[in-house]
Design a protein around this motif. Structure first.
Motif, PDB file in Angstrom:
ATOM      1  N   SER A  12      -9.310  11.428  -5.419  1.00 42.12           N
ATOM      2  CA  SER A  12      -7.844  11.509  -5.376  1.00 42.12           C
ATOM      3  C   SER A  12      -7.380  12.908  -4.966  1.00 42.12           C
ATOM      4  O   SER A  12      -6.383  13.054  -4.258  1.00 42.12           O
ATOM      5  CB  SER A  12      -7.241  11.127  -6.721  1.00 42.12           C
ATOM      6  N   ASN A  52      -6.455   8.728  10.633  1.00 46.08           N
ATOM      7  CA  ASN A  52      -5.131   8.774  10.003  1.00 46.08           C
ATOM      8  C   ASN A  52      -4.279   9.895  10.577  1.00 46.08           C
ATOM      9  O   ASN A  52      -3.122   9.686  10.955  1.00 46.08           O
ATOM     10  CB  ASN A  52      -5.290   9.003   8.494  1.00 46.08           C
ATOM     11  N   SER A  81       0.301   8.474  -1.576  1.00 48.81           N
ATOM     12  CA  SER A  81      -0.240   8.850  -0.263  1.00 48.81           C
ATOM     13  C   SER A  81       0.220   7.861   0.817  1.00 48.81           C
ATOM     14  O   SER A  81       0.368   6.669   0.557  1.00 48.81           O
ATOM     15  CB  SER A  81      -1.764   8.842  -0.368  1.00 48.81           C
ATOM     16  N   THR A 131       2.406   2.450   2.560  1.00 51.63           N
ATOM     17  CA  THR A 131       2.328   3.157   3.851  1.00 51.63           C
ATOM     18  C   THR A 131       3.531   2.877   4.755  1.00 51.63           C
ATOM     19  O   THR A 131       3.669   3.518   5.793  1.00 51.63           O
ATOM     20  CB  THR A 131       1.038   2.766   4.601  1.00 51.63           C
ATOM     21  N   TYR A 187      -4.022   5.460   5.255  1.00 50.46           N
ATOM     22  CA  TYR A 187      -4.651   4.139   5.243  1.00 50.46           C
ATOM     23  C   TYR A 187      -6.096   4.287   4.770  1.00 50.46           C
ATOM     24  O   TYR A 187      -6.876   5.008   5.398  1.00 50.46           O
ATOM     25  CB  TYR A 187      -4.605   3.518   6.641  1.00 50.46           C
ATOM     26  N   ASP A 188      -6.418   3.588   3.697  1.00 52.68           N
ATOM     27  CA  ASP A 188      -7.751   3.721   3.088  1.00 52.68           C
ATOM     28  C   ASP A 188      -8.885   3.355   4.039  1.00 52.68           C
ATOM     29  O   ASP A 188      -9.964   3.925   3.970  1.00 52.68           O
ATOM     30  CB  ASP A 188      -7.851   2.813   1.852  1.00 52.68           C
ATOM     31  N   GLU A 189      -8.645   2.379   4.908  1.00 56.38           N
ATOM     32  CA  GLU A 189      -9.736   1.882   5.770  1.00 56.38           C
ATOM     33  C   GLU A 189     -10.001   2.801   6.961  1.00 56.38           C
ATOM     34  O   GLU A 189     -11.059   2.700   7.583  1.00 56.38           O
ATOM     35  CB  GLU A 189      -9.397   0.480   6.309  1.00 56.38           C
ATOM     36  N   VAL A 232     -10.777   7.174   4.203  1.00 59.64           N
ATOM     37  CA  VAL A 232      -9.959   7.793   3.148  1.00 59.64           C
ATOM     38  C   VAL A 232     -10.211   7.130   1.793  1.00 59.64           C
ATOM     39  O   VAL A 232     -10.181   7.780   0.749  1.00 59.64           O
ATOM     40  CB  VAL A 232      -8.460   7.715   3.546  1.00 59.64           C
ATOM     41  N   GLY A 233     -10.481   5.830   1.829  1.00 60.07           N
ATOM     42  CA  GLY A 233     -10.749   5.107   0.581  1.00 60.07           C
ATOM     43  C   GLY A 233     -11.960   5.631  -0.161  1.00 60.07           C
ATOM     44  O   GLY A 233     -12.102   5.401  -1.371  1.00 60.07           O
ATOM     45  N   ASN A 234     -12.861   6.341   0.525  1.00 62.42           N
ATOM     46  CA  ASN A 234     -14.058   6.883  -0.127  1.00 62.42           C
ATOM     47  C   ASN A 234     -13.832   8.277  -0.702  1.00 62.42           C
ATOM     48  O   ASN A 234     -14.729   8.825  -1.340  1.00 62.42           O
ATOM     49  CB  ASN A 234     -15.218   6.974   0.876  1.00 62.42           C
ATOM     50  N   ARG A 242      -7.846  13.210  -1.239  1.00 66.11           N
ATOM     51  CA  ARG A 242      -6.830  12.392  -0.577  1.00 66.11           C
ATOM     52  C   ARG A 242      -5.481  13.123  -0.582  1.00 66.11           C
ATOM     53  O   ARG A 242      -4.740  13.077   0.386  1.00 66.11           O
ATOM     54  CB  ARG A 242      -6.709  11.061  -1.327  1.00 66.11           C
ATOM     55  N   LYS A 248       0.823  -1.219   0.000  1.00 60.74           N
ATOM     56  CA  LYS A 248       0.000   0.000   0.000  1.00 60.74           C
ATOM     57  C   LYS A 248       0.854   1.264   0.000  1.00 60.74           C
ATOM     58  O   LYS A 248       0.339   2.367  -0.121  1.00 60.74           O
ATOM     59  CB  LYS A 248      -0.907   0.015   1.246  1.00 60.74           C
TER      60      LYS A 248
END
Lengths: 235, 217
Positions: free
Chosen positions: B135, B93, B82, A92, B85-87, B130-132, B138, A90
């Protein structure tokens, strides 16, 4: 800036470990599919072993500890595969590399995360194995929990070692089990022996040699990884 | 921040070659140049993520090679990709990264996140995963992440790449605020933008310093 004195460093280290652990657990809960796959795999492997041996097998008590640890080993492979690799994939991991924290804090956080995940699997595996194979631990419950937790912690450290060493490798799918192979018997054999003795009703004195072996192994692998991990992470 | 004869050699070619310059406190320093000029390599060297093969880099007197952990406490970095973390939500974050920088008070962290996010107009999206986010959103959030702990040196690699005109306006506003506490070094391949925003411009070509000048405004 973070505190610099001795106690401040320890507090800061523990706080960093906690943040990393909390973040990883939060990610795990949000994703769901990985925790589900660990739990389903735990139950499935347990069931398959149980049916292969059969609860009426007269030697079931001798097989049971090995079956139990084989199931834990299988779920550990699922956990090892994600511990660092996900951060690399990812992108990160650079967030951890850029943070003003020690590499050991990252490693400890990741190891504890693996430990928690594997322990969740074990919470399902141990009772189901006892029910399906029809055996009980005739020893002190706390001692059983301690021996199981120590074995899982050992496996978590081995997993973190292997996962960190292979995180940049494209062929890590092969590398993780290959590198685990020489490391795992060192922790698994004493754990199986100790679990077998506990199932037969052994006391602390009887399993002390295995506990010492596991503790020694824990210290050895931790020390080796503690020294090398900084280079693995930053170089 | 001082670079003295900094080079980075990859097997057969130089990513950077004998680059030297200094950046003063509270400057907004633009790095421009075509793709492959060495902008990202330079940012990564300053960020302690890549080691130079020659030369010396100091930030606030600390050697980037010898004292990387001290340097990390002084800098904030937003890379091309980036680090979010998308979740997790934007708030989760940003507070996570803030706490890794030593801010342990949760209420203080939340207030700071909210304040910084308002500079980029995304304070009402902080509870979204963040995943929603788009770009552009983000990217805004990742720039805030880099600046969340008020670093003395803010390093932004291609911060404008995902920003629309509204995002660019917020970025200008953000820079005005950031330069009160930070020195900012950012890279872009758009000379037009770098001329407009920066107080000084460094143009890199094929890993070498081609030009160092004050922008024509």
């Amino acid at each position: 800036m973070k505190q610099k004195n001795g106690l401040g460093r320890i507090v800061s280290f523990l706080a960093d470990v906690w943040e990393i652990l909390l973040k990883d657990l939060r990610l795990e809960i949000r994703r769901k599919y990985e925790i589900h796959s660990v739990l389903i795999f735990a139950l499935l492997s347990n069931l398959l072993f149980a049916f292969a041996i059969g609860p009426s097998n007269p030697n079931v008590r001798e097989f049971a500890p090995a079956v139990l640890w084989m199931s834990i080993l299988f779920i550990s492979m699922l956990c090892f595969a994600t511990v660092f690799v996900r951060e690399v994939d990812k992108g990160t991991l650079d967030g951890l590399r850029l943070a003003p924290i020690s590499a050991q804090a990252v490693l400890t956080g990741k190891t504890l995360y693996t430990f928690v995940l594997m322990s969740l699997g074990a919470v399902l595996i141990v009772p189901s194995s006892m029910i399906i194979l029809n055996y009980t631990f005739n020893s002190d419950g706390l001692l059983v929990v301690f021996v199981l937790a120590l074995g899982i912690l050992d496996l978590s450290i081995v997993g973190s070692t292997v996962s960190s060493l292979t995180m940049y490798s494209e062929s890590r799918g092969l590398m993780i089990p290959s590198l685990s192979l020489p490391l795992i018997p060192g922790t698994l054999i004493p754990s199986i022996l100790a679990t077998g003795k506990l199932a037969a009703g052994a006391t602390l004195d009887a399993v002390l040699p295995e506990i010492q072996l596991n503790l020694g192994y824990l210290l050895l692998v931790s020390a080796a990884l503690g020294i090398t991990f900084e280079y693995v992470l930053y170089d | 921040m001082r670079l003295s004869n900094v080079s980075k050699k990859y097997e057969s070619r130089f990513g950077l070659r004998n680059v030297s310059f200094t950046v003063d406190e509270h400057e907004i320093f633009g790095l421009a140049g075509p793709n492959g000029a060495g902008k990202s390599t330079l940012i990564k060297i300053l960020a302690t993520l890549t080691k130079p093969t020659g030369g010396k880099v100091t930030i606030a007197g600390y050697d980037v090679l010898r004292q990387p952990r001290l340097v990390k406490g002084l800098i904030g970095v937003s890379l091309h990709n980036s680090l979010l973390y998308d979740e997790l939500t934007g708030m989760e974050n940003l507070t996570y990264y803030l706490r890794l920088h030593g801010c342990r008070d949760r209420e203080e962290a939340k207030d700071l996140v909210f304040h910084k996010s308002s500079l980029f107009g995304i304070e009402d999206r902080l509870e979204d995963p963040v995943g929603n986010l788009s770009s552009g959103m983000r990217k805004r959030l990742d720039i805030i992440r880099a600046a969340i702990h008020n670093p003395r040196l803010l390093l932004l690699d291609e911060p404008l790449s995902e920003l629309d005109s509204e995002g660019l306006e917020y970025f200008r506003r953000f820079l005005r605020s950031a330069r009160e506490y930070s020195t900012v070094i950012f890279s872009t391949h758009s000379l037009e933008v770098v001329e407009e925003i920066s107080s000084r411009v460094c143009i890199l070509k094929m890993g070498e310093l081609a030009e160092l000048r004050y922008p024509e405004k």
